[in-house]
Structures are given as C-alpha cells and as structure tokens.
Design a protein around this motif. Structure first.
Motif: not given
Length: 192
Positions: A16-45
């Motif tokens: 369920v970890n990715k659900q939580v990470a996407e929620w955090v990113k949704g909150i972060a994306d409302k900001r304009t003081d930084a760029q935010f990126e979801l980095v899924d360790i699973k994608d790096y195999n």
C-alpha cells in the motif's frame, strides 16, 4: 529550483506504500517552491546488495541496475521517504537501495512519512540512524500513520485529514534544509 524525490519504501507486489507516496506527492504538488517527483524503488529492480566497497565511493558500479539508481538520487536535492514498518524496522528493499550508494546521498535533507501498527515510529527511528552514515540530514517533523485508523482493512489508504498539515510542515523543513545543504554541495564542487 530544488528537486525533491518522494521515495517509496517497499517493493512488495501487495504494498500500500505507493498509495501513501502518491498522496504525499499530491500534497507536495500544490507547492511552488520545489519540484517533486515520485521515485519508486521497485522500478529500479535493484538486486540484493552485493557491491564491492570501492564501488560505493567511486561510483564504479558492477551491478547494472545501480547506475540508473545512482543517477536518479544524484539528481535530487532532498527526499521524503515513505516507510512501511516491518517487524519494527524498514524493509530490506529500502535498506538495499540506500546501501547501493554513498556520495549521491551526501549533504542532502530528508523527511519521513511512516505507517504501521504503531505509526511506523521504530522504522522511522531506524531510518534516521541509517541515513546518518551517508550524511543525510533528517528533519524533525515526522508523519506517523496507523494501519488501524488511516487504512480501510489495512489495504486502502484513507488518511485522517489532520495529516495533511503535518505533511506541509515536513515539506517546509525538507525544502529549507535542502536549500541550505545545496550551498554546501556547491561549495564542495568548487573546491574539487
């Protein structure tokens, strides 16, 4: 502009970890003081950690999957780790992902969002200790969520509304600390 990676802390298929990470990113994306990126360790195999010690310090990785992981972490100025707590600790996948690198983590800031039966507090404390070795400064604000109250049947993420304010404070600190530490990294690059 600062680049902050929101790093997943689990590679399980049923996570369920990715659900939580996407929620955090949704909150972060409302900001304009930084760029935010979801980095899924699973994608790096990344396989189980098995690099030679010199590779960690020279970036001469023998494991092919380590190079794109290295480039991603090197490109970021700070992090928000999203932790699932297993047996009072962090997952082996996250530990391996951290261990593969050293210089890429140096002099950067991180915040921690954790969850578990006891809010993921033990895992968060373990991660703080682990990150101290590659010189990652962890901020004081911590978001801890319960499997019993912030998830439906422990599988569908449904956070209490007050967590959003705490995530905002955590992001404030990560951005402030990342800004300060970036000046240190720039200074070190000039000296080299």
């Amino acid at each position: 502009m600062l680049k902050i990676g929101i790093i997943t802390g689990s590679t399980r298929d049923s996570r369920v970890n990715k659900q939580v990470a996407e929620w955090v990113k949704g909150i972060a994306d409302k900001r304009t003081d930084a760029q935010f990126e979801l980095v899924d360790i699973k994608d790096y195999n990344l396989p189980r950690y098995n690099e030679s010690v010199p590779a960690v310090f020279t970036k001469d990785y023998q494991t092919p999957e380590a190079k794109p992981w290295s480039e991603k972490i090197d490109s970021l100025d700070g992090f928000v780790f999203v932790l699932a707590e297993y047996n009072k600790g962090i997952t082996s996948g996250l530990k391996d992902a951290i261990d593969y690198l050293y210089q890429e983590w140096n002099n950067k800031a991180a915040g921690i969002v954790s969850y578990g039966s006891t809010l993921g507090v033990s895992a968060a404390n373990e991660l703080r200790l682990i990150l101290s070795v590659p010189k990652v400064a962890t901020v004081g604000t911590h978001v801890g969520m319960s499997l019993f109250t912030d998830f439906e049947e422990m599988s569908k993420f449904n956070p209490a509304p007050f967590h959003e304010d705490t995530v905002g404070k955590l992001l404030d600190e990560v951005i402030d600390w990342s800004t300060a530490l970036k000046t240190l990294r720039v200074k070190e690059e000039v000296l080299v």
